[in-house]
Motif scaffolding. Structure first.
Motif, PDB file in Angstrom:
ATOM      1  N   GLY A 184      40.898  31.322  11.039  1.00 46.49           N
ATOM      2  CA  GLY A 184      40.264  30.954   9.991  1.00 46.49           C
ATOM      3  C   GLY A 184      39.033  30.259  10.189  1.00 46.49           C
ATOM      4  N   LEU A 185      38.276  30.862  11.648  1.00 55.26           N
ATOM      5  CA  LEU A 185      36.984  30.322  11.996  1.00 55.26           C
ATOM      6  C   LEU A 185      36.124  31.257  11.666  1.00 55.26           C
ATOM      7  CD1 LEU A 185      38.045  28.903  15.399  1.00 55.26           C
ATOM      8  CD2 LEU A 185      37.805  27.661  13.499  1.00 55.26           C
ATOM      9  N   TYR A 186      36.357  32.261  11.020  1.00 54.25           N
ATOM     10  CA  TYR A 186      35.160  33.485  10.860  1.00 54.25           C
ATOM     11  C   TYR A 186      34.587  33.604   9.471  1.00 54.25           C
ATOM     12  CZ  TYR A 186      37.343  34.720  15.419  1.00 54.25           C
ATOM     13  OH  TYR A 186      37.545  34.664  16.590  1.00 54.25           O
ATOM     14  N   TRP A 187      35.095  32.934   8.693  1.00 57.80           N
ATOM     15  CA  TRP A 187      34.584  32.819   7.156  1.00 57.80           C
ATOM     16  C   TRP A 187      33.265  32.343   7.056  1.00 57.80           C
ATOM     17  CZ3 TRP A 187      33.529  28.881   4.083  1.00 57.80           C
ATOM     18  CH2 TRP A 187      33.975  27.505   4.499  1.00 57.80           C
ATOM     19  N   TYR A 188      33.150  31.440   7.972  1.00 53.80           N
ATOM     20  CA  TYR A 188      31.692  30.700   8.012  1.00 53.80           C
ATOM     21  C   TYR A 188      30.665  31.770   8.179  1.00 53.80           C
ATOM     22  CZ  TYR A 188      34.440  26.519   8.720  1.00 53.80           C
ATOM     23  OH  TYR A 188      35.227  25.290   8.754  1.00 53.80           O
ATOM     24  N   VAL A 189      30.727  32.826   9.101  1.00 54.12           N
ATOM     25  CA  VAL A 189      29.744  33.865   9.364  1.00 54.12           C
ATOM     26  C   VAL A 189      29.584  34.669   8.169  1.00 54.12           C
ATOM     27  CG1 VAL A 189      28.886  35.571  10.797  1.00 54.12           C
ATOM     28  CG2 VAL A 189      30.457  33.831  11.655  1.00 54.12           C
TER      29      VAL A 189
ATOM     30  N   LEU B 201      27.947  20.869   9.190  1.00 52.75           N
ATOM     31  CA  LEU B 201      28.242  22.163  10.100  1.00 52.75           C
ATOM     32  C   LEU B 201      29.002  21.802  11.313  1.00 52.75           C
ATOM     33  CD1 LEU B 201      24.860  23.879   9.981  1.00 52.75           C
ATOM     34  CD2 LEU B 201      26.732  24.129   8.350  1.00 52.75           C
ATOM     35  N   ASP B 202      29.734  20.386  11.232  1.00 51.69           N
ATOM     36  CA  ASP B 202      30.398  20.003  12.455  1.00 51.69           C
ATOM     37  C   ASP B 202      31.756  21.060  12.583  1.00 51.69           C
ATOM     38  OD1 ASP B 202      28.684  18.018  12.825  1.00 51.69           O
ATOM     39  OD2 ASP B 202      30.027  16.524  11.766  1.00 51.69           O
ATOM     40  N   PRO B 203      32.397  21.489  11.441  1.00 46.79           N
ATOM     41  CA  PRO B 203      33.425  22.544  11.733  1.00 46.79           C
ATOM     42  C   PRO B 203      33.076  23.582  12.265  1.00 46.79           C
ATOM     43  CG  PRO B 203      33.632  21.441   9.372  1.00 46.79           C
ATOM     44  CD  PRO B 203      32.307  21.101  10.016  1.00 46.79           C
ATOM     45  N   VAL B 204      31.976  24.065  11.940  1.00 45.25           N
ATOM     46  CA  VAL B 204      31.694  25.346  12.263  1.00 45.25           C
ATOM     47  C   VAL B 204      31.548  25.698  13.731  1.00 45.25           C
ATOM     48  CG1 VAL B 204      29.720  27.233  11.908  1.00 45.25           C
ATOM     49  CG2 VAL B 204      30.325  25.658  10.152  1.00 45.25           C
ATOM     50  N   PRO B 205      31.823  26.653  14.464  1.00 42.76           N
ATOM     51  CA  PRO B 205      31.740  26.998  16.002  1.00 42.76           C
ATOM     52  C   PRO B 205      29.975  27.163  16.082  1.00 42.76           C
ATOM     53  CG  PRO B 205      33.362  28.296  15.128  1.00 42.76           C
ATOM     54  CD  PRO B 205      32.709  27.735  13.799  1.00 42.76           C
ATOM     55  N   ASN B 206      30.004  26.555  17.277  1.00 37.62           N
ATOM     56  CA  ASN B 206      28.364  26.642  17.750  1.00 37.62           C
ATOM     57  C   ASN B 206      28.020  27.956  17.964  1.00 37.62           C
ATOM     58  OD1 ASN B 206      28.050  23.744  17.868  1.00 37.62           O
ATOM     59  ND2 ASN B 206      29.307  23.791  19.871  1.00 37.62           N
ATOM     60  N   LEU B 207      28.736  28.959  18.509  1.00 37.07           N
ATOM     61  CA  LEU B 207      28.468  30.227  18.748  1.00 37.07           C
ATOM     62  C   LEU B 207      28.285  30.893  17.261  1.00 37.07           C
ATOM     63  CD1 LEU B 207      28.115  32.573  20.970  1.00 37.07           C
ATOM     64  CD2 LEU B 207      30.515  33.133  20.609  1.00 37.07           C
ATOM     65  N   ALA B 208      28.885  30.658  16.263  1.00 43.34           N
ATOM     66  CA  ALA B 208      28.675  31.339  15.180  1.00 43.34           C
ATOM     67  C   ALA B 208      27.340  31.061  14.527  1.00 43.34           C
ATOM     68  CB  ALA B 208      29.854  30.660  13.962  1.00 43.34           C
TER      69      ALA B 208
ATOM     70  N   LEU C 173      24.836  30.294  16.525  1.00 45.56           N
ATOM     71  CA  LEU C 173      23.672  31.194  17.149  1.00 45.56           C
ATOM     72  C   LEU C 173      23.452  32.506  16.550  1.00 45.56           C
ATOM     73  CD1 LEU C 173      21.805  31.194  19.575  1.00 45.56           C
ATOM     74  CD2 LEU C 173      23.841  32.041  20.707  1.00 45.56           C
ATOM     75  N   VAL C 174      24.948  32.941  16.276  1.00 44.01           N
ATOM     76  CA  VAL C 174      24.916  34.387  15.497  1.00 44.01           C
ATOM     77  C   VAL C 174      24.315  34.549  14.313  1.00 44.01           C
ATOM     78  CG1 VAL C 174      26.315  36.249  14.414  1.00 44.01           C
ATOM     79  CG2 VAL C 174      27.012  35.288  16.616  1.00 44.01           C
ATOM     80  N   ILE C 175      24.183  33.477  13.533  1.00 44.25           N
ATOM     81  CA  ILE C 175      23.456  33.516  12.263  1.00 44.25           C
ATOM     82  C   ILE C 175      21.772  33.381  12.510  1.00 44.25           C
ATOM     83  CG2 ILE C 175      22.829  32.179  10.136  1.00 44.25           C
ATOM     84  CD1 ILE C 175      25.758  31.503  10.249  1.00 44.25           C
ATOM     85  N   ILE C 176      21.408  32.413  13.616  1.00 43.51           N
ATOM     86  CA  ILE C 176      20.042  32.284  13.883  1.00 43.51           C
ATOM     87  C   ILE C 176      19.634  33.804  14.202  1.00 43.51           C
ATOM     88  CG2 ILE C 176      18.553  30.974  15.353  1.00 43.51           C
ATOM     89  CD1 ILE C 176      20.201  28.537  15.002  1.00 43.51           C
ATOM     90  N   ILE C 177      20.120  34.289  15.166  1.00 44.83           N
ATOM     91  CA  ILE C 177      19.740  35.473  15.875  1.00 44.83           C
ATOM     92  C   ILE C 177      19.695  36.540  14.860  1.00 44.83           C
ATOM     93  CG2 ILE C 177      20.063  37.582  17.678  1.00 44.83           C
ATOM     94  CD1 ILE C 177      20.911  35.358  19.533  1.00 44.83           C
TER      95      ILE C 177
END
Length: 528
Positions: free
Chosen positions: A74-79, A449-456, A458-462
């Motif tokens: 369930g952590l990946y729909w944010y991306v 954005l507190d529930p969103v993984p920090n690495l996710a 970073l993926v969006i920014i890059i």
């Protein structure tokens, strides 16, 4: 803190330098040796298909099947939502920037706007993130914040960091594929259709002008009609009168249709039909995007990876040591490992401008026309239908000359500078600046954005600061009417890929500084 910032900058610079060093190998392999290059340009497309269907699909399946668990699915729909968010901002930024840096050629603008909207989100990130995860400050910060301190070794943390980053990249790829086939592809094909229509209109005008000029060139022969005209049973004057009568009838009909009240009603009906077609076109594009996304090889590989992850016995049998199917899982991992470098090499190789070669038919027509062979010109005058043959030959000569002129045409240096400036600012500077600003406002100001993984994040920014995707150039080259525009886009890409060496490193450092948790698990917004 200063030491952490320095490490972040070094990590960003080295990861980007690694990706572009591998890309340089691909670019040089196409150009050297000159007589027999290591990677012939005509084989780049073949290698691209091979890399995607054998190596990259293995990476997609293996990474998702190994990294995802039932607890973390369930952590990946944010991306995926982030992909829609970033691509939408990119499209708006490209449109707004055109107001400040105008682009004269509408086909260049429409093609480059699609390129700005859809960056290269696979080949570069799957090389950048493994390099980032090598640094202890990176894999410790992201993985311990997500999985906690459960006794994982540094090697295990690095492996999990790479797996999580790759999985997030492929989840981002879902949103990319849907929007590309739903928005980007129809716009590219619409540009090809419009340019083909414009070329057809220009060709019709040329034919009409040739028909009008032909009688005037033969006025001197009207006093003594040639045997050819007599044999044909129709004089040039009769042809002229017939054409004038047809033109008069057509003009009269056009005038009557304008004056007729029913024409106004027909016009309104046509406008209503066009509005209905627009609504149907949006629906059709959505259905087409869903169809192409669901049937694409990348999506199917991803779904198979998710299904494998949802069946723990199968997942363990493929990816755990000494498991019965470990040989198959190991082979998939080995193929996937090779895809990162090969994908980058193929992207760099596709940026090499093609050698200009004229077709044999064009050269043959040009030779006959330039040499002025008297036998070729005299024979039709002694045969029936000579004038038609001369007109056909003249038309072919003009047509082939037009084709040569269009192929040889290049944008002026100031215009290419304007195109490159507009593209680089829109894709590499303004879009990531908007994305970072909105993320900071949402995280620091509203804490959504507190529930969103920090690495996710970073993926969006890059992914917001990467150069354009090479698929745009491939699709443009597939349409002959847009071949000139494809050449322009390829030249802009070459400049953009050089500039992005510095901009990607800068935005990666910014993304790490914003999202990387410190020893206490606090990110930039949490520390404020």
């Amino acid at each position: 803190m200063v030491n952490t910032v320095g490490i972040v900058i070094i990590a960003a610079a080295q990861s980007v330098a690694k990706a572009f060093t591998i890309g340089l190998v691909g670019y040089v392999s196409v150009k050297f040796p000159k007589d027999n290059p290591f990677l012939p340009q005509k084989l780049v497309g073949t290698f691209s298909r091979f890399t995607f269907h054998t190596l990259l699909l293995s990476l997609i399946y293996g990474t998702i099947a190994r990294a995802i668990t039932l607890d973390s699915i369930g952590l990946y729909w944010y991306v995926v939502v982030g992909a829609f968010f970033v691509l939408g901002i990119s499209y708006v930024v490209a449109t707004i920037m055109q107001c400040f840096i105008p682009i004269k050629n509408v086909y260049d603008f429409r093609a480059l706007r699609v390129s700005v909207t859809f960056p290269n989100i696979v080949a570069l990130p799957i090389l950048i993130f493994p390099s980032l995860c090598e640094f202890p400050v990176v894999h410790n910060g992201y993985m311990r914040a997500q999985f906690g301190d459960d006794g994982l070794s540094p090697e295990e943390l690095e492996e999990k960091c790479v797996e999580q980053a790759s999985t997030l990249i492929f989840c981002y790829f879902f949103g990319f594929m849907f929007l590309f086939w739903g928005v980007g592809y129809p716009q590219l094909m619409g540009a090809a259709k419009d340019k083909a229509l414009e070329a057809s209109n220009e060709s019709t005008e040329t034919e009409v002008s040739l028909q009008q000029e032909a009688p005037s060139q033969e006025d001197y022969s009207q006093q003594s009609p040639s045997p050819i005209a007599i044999d044909e049973g129709e004089t040039d004057q009769q042809k002229k009168e017939g054409n004038s009568a047809i033109a008069a009838v057509d003009m009269t009909g056009a005038i009557e249709s304008i004056k007729s009240p029913s024409a106004i009603g027909n016009t309104r009906a046509t406008e209503d039909e066009n509005a209905g077609e627009i609504r149907f076109g949006v629906f059709s594009n959505t259905i087409n995007a869903c169809k192409k996304t669901l049937t694409s090889a990348g999506f199917i590989a991803s779904i198979l990876g998710f299904l494998t992850a949802c069946i723990p016995p199968l997942q363990r049998a493929l990816f755990e040591a000494e498991a019965p199917l470990r040989f198959l899982g190991s082979a998939i991992e080995a193929l996937g490992t090779a895809s990162s470098s090969m994908s980058t090499i193929i992207v760099a190789a596709s940026l090499v401008p093609p050698a200009k070669e004229e077709s044999d038919s064009t050269r043959e027509v040009d030779t006959n026309h330039e040499n002025g062979n008297p036998g070729d010109l005299a024979a039709p005058t002694n045969a029936q239908g000579g004038r038609r043959a001369r007109m056909t030959s003249l038309g072919h000569s003009i047509s082939s000359g037009s084709v040569r002129m269009v192929k040889a045409m290049t944008r002026s240096t100031p215009e290419m500078r304007r195109l490159s400036l507009w593209f680089c600012l829109s894709r590499l500077v303004v879009t990531p600046a908007f994305v970072v600003g909105i993320i900071l406002a949402m995280d620091c100001g509203f804490h959504v954005l507190d529930p969103v993984p920090n690495l996710a994040i970073l993926v969006i920014i890059i992914n917001s600061c990467l150069p354009g995707a090479s698929i745009v150039v491939v699709l443009l080259k597939s349409k002959m009417v847009l071949e000139e525009t494809a050449t322009v886009v390829a030249k802009v890409y070459l400049v953009c890929y050089i500039v992005c060496i510095f901009t990607i490193a800068a935005w990666t450092a910014v993304g790490l500084y914003i999202t990387l948790p410190d020893e206490d698990g606090n990110t930039y917004c949490s520390r404020q």
